[in-house]
Write an enzyme that holds these catalytic residues in place. Structure first.
Site, PDB file in Angstrom:
ATOM      1  N   ARG A 118       0.828  -1.213   0.000  1.00 29.89           N
ATOM      2  CA  ARG A 118       0.000   0.000   0.000  1.00 29.89           C
ATOM      3  C   ARG A 118       0.862   1.263   0.000  1.00 29.89           C
ATOM      4  O   ARG A 118       0.357   2.372  -0.230  1.00 29.89           O
ATOM      5  CB  ARG A 118      -0.936  -0.002   1.198  1.00 29.89           C
ATOM      6  CG  ARG A 118      -0.253   0.008   2.551  1.00 29.89           C
ATOM      7  CD  ARG A 118      -1.279  -0.047   3.670  1.00 29.89           C
ATOM      8  NE  ARG A 118      -0.664  -0.086   4.989  1.00 29.89           N
ATOM      9  CZ  ARG A 118      -0.253  -1.178   5.609  1.00 29.89           C
ATOM     10  NH1 ARG A 118      -0.399  -2.359   5.009  1.00 29.89           N
ATOM     11  NH2 ARG A 118       0.289  -1.129   6.811  1.00 29.89           N
ATOM     12  N   TYR A 119       2.168   1.120   0.302  1.00 29.96           N
ATOM     13  CA  TYR A 119       3.056   2.284   0.335  1.00 29.96           C
ATOM     14  C   TYR A 119       3.889   2.436  -0.941  1.00 29.96           C
ATOM     15  O   TYR A 119       4.306   3.537  -1.283  1.00 29.96           O
ATOM     16  CB  TYR A 119       4.003   2.187   1.531  1.00 29.96           C
ATOM     17  CG  TYR A 119       3.312   2.146   2.861  1.00 29.96           C
ATOM     18  CD1 TYR A 119       2.488   3.203   3.263  1.00 29.96           C
ATOM     19  CD2 TYR A 119       3.470   1.065   3.716  1.00 29.96           C
ATOM     20  CE1 TYR A 119       1.847   3.171   4.493  1.00 29.96           C
ATOM     21  CE2 TYR A 119       2.833   1.023   4.948  1.00 29.96           C
ATOM     22  CZ  TYR A 119       2.018   2.079   5.332  1.00 29.96           C
ATOM     23  OH  TYR A 119       1.388   2.045   6.543  1.00 29.96           O
ATOM     24  N   THR A 120       4.171   1.350  -1.622  1.00 30.53           N
ATOM     25  CA  THR A 120       5.063   1.410  -2.783  1.00 30.53           C
ATOM     26  C   THR A 120       4.274   1.585  -4.070  1.00 30.53           C
ATOM     27  O   THR A 120       3.065   1.316  -4.133  1.00 30.53           O
ATOM     28  CB  THR A 120       5.917   0.132  -2.882  1.00 30.53           C
ATOM     29  OG1 THR A 120       5.057  -1.001  -3.041  1.00 30.53           O
ATOM     30  CG2 THR A 120       6.766  -0.047  -1.632  1.00 30.53           C
TER      31      THR A 120
END
Length: 789
Positions: A118-120
């Protein structure tokens, strides 16, 4: 009763297992030889290109979006498996030519995990586009996805031999694959050479493909012949080694800079293992290690002043993963007659390139057929425009007089003999395109399309021309992606010979052994009585020596155990039991300790009477000859004097014991049942042997009368014993009042020494020490040999 079908368990188990094995082999673990991808990798690239349109020039999208798209439509095996595969395709230390452009934390060579999906973010790299650019031209076969609602490609129409340039690894059921990455330019050159010359050999192909080219650099130590064998058989080891150089550090010190490491190695684990060896003083040339890596690898090993960097690196290459092996296994899926099914097979370099070239030929042929079909469709439409242009006014009247589009289409087709496709194209054309300028463009386009179509027809009619086209496209893509090698092919490395002493810090210490078999080393001590031992135990031997020297422990069962002094526990405490260092048998005890340091060893002398000795082969039998210690002109040497409870003795060269042994030790005496060794001590050759027996007899004779044995033996008679008698021990005497301390059964102390007993010859009964009663050894004083000041 209802009829029940009975199915044998072994049959259904075999069927289910084979289905599972086939699924793992073909759908998960092994790459396809054509595009070099596993199914999960192929589905990720296909979804990013076709569904999400994540082009190199476009914006990034969340990795979770990619994973969700792939999992929901093509790969129902869990999000972690998909994300891990995508992360690896983005890591420049995992793939020689990454296919995914990752934004954010995608892990590191230190083993750091990537951030959550979800961050990359991610998008395709340009090389990945070359895998998919021809996908819409019907170049490859498609099959239904897992739920039958969509279709997915069986293989991608890759323009590069990805199996070789990026490699692959995986474990299936009953087989595995481990393919190293290679240099792009070298592989393309080899493919072009094979395309020109079908009968080229693997040996000739290795003139182009020098060897693997790992993303982390390093050096390959295999010979060209070894690498050729790997490529011919499809398997074999490739020895990899990190690269280093010596630099001056701040402060004027020298340091070793490791600037590349073997492929697949976790850098932080490597540094930790090297640090452990430095901390345990196993590499005395090094005093510190630190990681100064940024984008480039830079591991700094700080050297001691005057230390040899080559010796330090030789140790690290031998005992750490800084030198390791990559075991090549060229197993992959190869095409079969059924385009939907591929079969696992181990291939060689030529077969890998041949399958890729055949695949590219098929893709190019399909692409040309598709392009010709599109050209012919467009030519057909343009020809309709040309016909209408010649009678444009009449055509417009027909259209204006028609009731609707269908009626106009029918009239145009009837009047000008047009096809339905041509008529529809005319009707959908805007009026402004009927101008003279637009018509000229249409006619020019028609001519261009006819020229291109004719060119494609000629290509399709000639296999030779199509193979030439494949080579031209390979040369073009080589110009785009070819780069310099990162891994050097160094060939065989000359064996570096360094003695074990090079890795031991030279230090003077004292070896301390107790009667109960506890050992340690200390730098110094003030008095033997001050040495710390366990309650009820006492010091037996205190002998000085260098940490680079060895010490041998002789036991009552005829075994000798040798170890370097630096490997003994360094402590002022109790030390460790000898059983922790060696594999002692039940009731095995130490009866002698010898340190092989010239400063504490007696100086050997020639036998005083220059008489020949019997130099035996270990069995006690042999021809008379002069030994080194017998005064025949050869240099005198030290021996270990051994006495058994049966009254037999032997002398053994110290060279048999000076080198470290295994945990099992070395046998030095052959004993019969109920016999044991009662003593073992270094012998210079000029001593008198003072022996005492249980039944009260004593014998003194020159030590040189005992022969030198080449190896373990029963020995020769030192003192002749009566029935039920046994030898208690011995002392080597070099002074008239020096001898063996014994105690009678009545408690009287005696010394068997030359001033009380005549010096005679070996193999007699000796003299009575007492006429009634028995003897036992006196409480032995510790054997103490201090280092010279």
């Amino acid at each position: 009763m209802p009829i029940v079908d009975v199915i044998p368990l072994h049959e259904t188990t075999q069927e289910k297992y084979l289905n599972y094995a086939l699924s793992v082999i073909t759908s998960r673990a092994l790459p396809d030889v054509r595009d070099g991808l596993k199914p999960v990798q192929r589905r990720i690239l296909y979804a990013m290109y076709t569904n999400l349109r994540l082009m190199p020039e476009g914006r990034f999208r969340k990795s979770a979006t990619v994973v969700g798209e792939v999992m929901g439509k093509y790969h129902p095996h869990g999000d972690s498996a998909i994300y891990d595969a995508m992360v690896r395709m983005a890591q420049d230390f995992s793939l020689r030519y990454p296919l995914v452009n990752g934004h954010g934390n995608f892990g590191s060579i230190d083993g750091d995990s990537p951030a959550a999906m979800r961050y990359t973010e991610a998008k395709l790299r340009p090389m990945a586009v070359s895998f998919l650019a021809e996908i819409k031209k019907r170049t490859v076969a498609f099959r239904p996805n897992y739920d039958g609602t969509l279709s997915e490609p069986v293989v991608l129409p890759a323009q590069v031999p990805n199996l070789l340039i990026n490699g692959a690894s995986g474990i299936a059921v009953g087989m595995a694959t481990n393919i190293p990455p290679h240099n792009f330019g070298e592989v393309i050159d080899a493919a072009i050479a094979l395309s020109k010359k079908k009968r080229i050999t693997v040996a000739e192909l290795t003139d182009y493909v020098k060897g693997p080219d790992f993303p982390t650099g390093g050096v390959i130590l295999n010979t060209p012949a070894e690498l050729q064998k790997v490529y011919e058989t499809g398997e074999g080891p490739v020895t990899m080694r990190g690269e280093y150089k010596v630099e001056k550090l701040d402060g004027g010190k020298k340091g070793i800079i490791v600037h590349s490491i073997p492929y697949g190695l976790n850098k932080s684990d490597l540094i930790e293992k090297i640090a452990d060896h430095i901390r345990l003083d196993k590499v005395p040339q090094l005093i510190d290690i630190r990681d100064e890596s940024t984008e480039e690898i830079r591991i700094v090993l700080e050297l001691k002043r005057g230390a040899d960097p080559e010796a330090a690196m030789a140790y690290l290459f031998k005992y750490t993963p800084l030198q390791t092996r990559f075991h090549v296994n060229l197993t992959c899926l190869v095409p079969t007659d059924n385009p939907q099914v591929a079969a696992p097979r181990k291939i060689d370099l030529k077969q890998a390139l041949r399958h890729f070239l055949d695949f590219r030929f098929d893709v190019v042929t399909r692409r040309l057929e598709f392009e010709l079909e599109q050209l012919e469709r467009r030519i057909h439409i343009l020809e309709g425009f040309a016909i209408i242009f010649n009678a444009l006014d009449e055509a417009i009247k027909i259209i204006r007089a028609s009731k609707n589009k269908a009626d106009a289409s029918d009239r145009l087709r009837h009047r000008f003999r047009l096809s339905e496709l041509q008529a529809d194209a005319v009707l959908e054309t805007k009026l402004y395109r009927l101008s003279r300028l637009e018509i000229d463009d249409i006619l020019a386009e028609l001519e261009d399309k006819r020229t291109k179509a004719e060119k494609i027809r000629k290509l399709l009619a000639s296999e030779t021309d199509r193979r030439r086209l494949v080579r031209e496209e390979l040369r073009a893509i080589r110009k785009t992606y070819a780069d310099e090698r990162r891994t050097e092919i160094a060939g065989p490395d000359p064996e570096r010979t360094f003695s074990a002493e090079d890795y031991i810090i030279r230090e003077d210490v004292y070896v301390i052994v107790t009667r109960d078999g506890w050992v340690k080393r200390q730098k110094s001590y003030s008095d033997v009585g001050a040495i710390r031992v366990r309650e009820g135990d006492q010091v037996g031997w205190v002998i000085g020596g260098s940490t680079r020297s060895t010490v041998a422990f002789f036991t009552n069962w005829g075994q000798a155990y040798t170890i370097r002094i630096d490997q003994l526990p360094s402590t002022t405490g109790y030390g460790d039991p000898i059983q922790k260092l060696f594999d002692f048998s039940d009731k095995e005890q130490i009866v002698g300790v010898s340190v092989f340091d010239e400063r504490v060893m007696p100086r050997p002398v020639a036998d005083p009477d220059l008489e020949p000795e019997l130099f035996t082969n270990g069995s006690g039998k042999g021809k008379p000859t002069f030994s080194a210690a017998s005064g025949d002109g050869a240099a005198p040497s030290l021996h270990v004097f051994v006495l058994t409870s049966a009254g037999n003795a032997l002398r053994l060269p110290v060279g048999l014991f000076s080198e470290p042994s295994t945990r099992s030790g070395r046998r030095y005496a052959r004993l019969k049942e109920r016999q044991q060794v009662v003593g073992a001590e270094l012998c210079a050759g000029d001593e008198n042997v003072c022996i005492g027996t249980y039944q009260g007899r004593g014998l003194i004779f020159p030590a040189h009368q005992i022969s030198v044995f080449k190896g373990p033996g029963k020995g020769m008679t030192a003192i002749r014993l009566e029935n039920n008698d046994r030898a208690l021990g011995f002392a080597l005497s070099t002074a008239a009042r020096q001898g063996l301390d014994v105690v009678t059964s009545r408690g009287r102390a005696e010394i068997i020494r030359p001033t009380k007993f005549d010096v005679s010859n070996r193999a007699n009964k000796g003299a009575n020490v007492i006429t009634r009663g028995t003897l036992k050894l006196a409480e032995p004083a510790p054997t103490e040999r201090r280092l010279p000041v």
